[in-house]
Design a protein around this motif. Structure first.
Motif, short mmCIF file in Angstrom:
data_model
loop_
_atom_site.label_atom_id
_atom_site.label_comp_id
_atom_site.label_asym_id
_atom_site.label_seq_id
_atom_site.Cartn_x
_atom_site.Cartn_y
_atom_site.Cartn_z
N LEU A 76 107.52 75.55 36.64
CA LEU A 76 106.82 76.40 37.59
C LEU A 76 106.49 77.72 36.91
O LEU A 76 107.31 78.27 36.18
CB LEU A 76 107.71 76.69 38.81
N TRP A 77 105.30 78.20 37.17
CA TRP A 77 104.85 79.47 36.60
C TRP A 77 104.77 80.48 37.73
O TRP A 77 104.21 80.20 38.79
CB TRP A 77 103.49 79.30 35.93
N ILE A 78 105.34 81.65 37.49
CA ILE A 78 105.30 82.73 38.46
C ILE A 78 104.59 83.91 37.80
O ILE A 78 105.07 84.45 36.80
CB ILE A 78 106.71 83.15 38.93
N THR A 79 103.44 84.27 38.35
CA THR A 79 102.70 85.41 37.84
C THR A 79 103.04 86.62 38.70
O THR A 79 102.95 86.56 39.94
CB THR A 79 101.18 85.14 37.89
N ILE A 80 103.48 87.69 38.03
CA ILE A 80 103.93 88.90 38.72
C ILE A 80 102.95 90.02 38.42
O ILE A 80 102.67 90.31 37.25
CB ILE A 80 105.35 89.30 38.26
N THR A 81 102.47 90.66 39.48
CA THR A 81 101.52 91.76 39.33
C THR A 81 102.04 92.96 40.09
O THR A 81 102.41 92.85 41.27
CB THR A 81 100.14 91.36 39.90
#
Length: 143
Positions: free
Chosen positions: A122-127
């Motif tokens: 799973l990829w979690i992109t944090i902005t």
């Protein structure tokens, strides 16, 4: 795994979100955390650790050691690939053995070793969208 988007408004909320994620993790789970410096990756890992019965205060970004190992209800393998020049470096430290081991892998700066990461990760992109506001987008790696 939970909804595919989440907003947190403080480091404490980010840690609580990490705990929620940990509740759904099983051995062999791989989470890839994408985000700029200061985006909140390490706070999320502290929450994951807390959810795995690991003292969150013991969690530090493994920028210089590359992998930190923590023991909890599941082992937590915390990677920081920021300083890696190529996927070959990850192979040399045995990254693939961790990916297919009995614990959970959390990888900061996964794009540096992307060819090695299993497709089920799973990829979690944090902005960062404000001083303490963070947006998390969760999904499979886009091809």
């Amino acid at each position: 795994m939970m909804s595919d988007e989440r907003i947190t408004r403080s480091p404490a909320e980010t840690i609580a979100f990490g705990q929620e994620i940990a509740d759904e993790l099983e051995a062999g789970g791989i989470l890839c955390l994408e985000g700029d410096l200061g985006a909140g990756k390490t706070h999320l890992v502290k929450g994951i650790a807390k959810g795995l019965d690991i003292d969150p205060n013991s969690v530090q970004s493994p920028t210089y050691t590359l992998i930190n190992e923590y023991r909890g209800r599941l082992p937590l393998y915390h990677f920081d690939c920021y300083r890696m020049e190529s996927p070959q470096e990850a192979l040399e430290i045995g990254a693939e053995e961790y990916f297919y081991g009995a614990g959970v892998c959390v990888i900061e700066w996964p794009e540096r070793i992307a060819p090695l990461i299993p497709p089920e990760a799973l990829w979690i992109t944090i902005t960062a969208t404000g001083k303490e506001v963070r947006k998390f987008v969760i999904g499979k790696k886009r091809s």
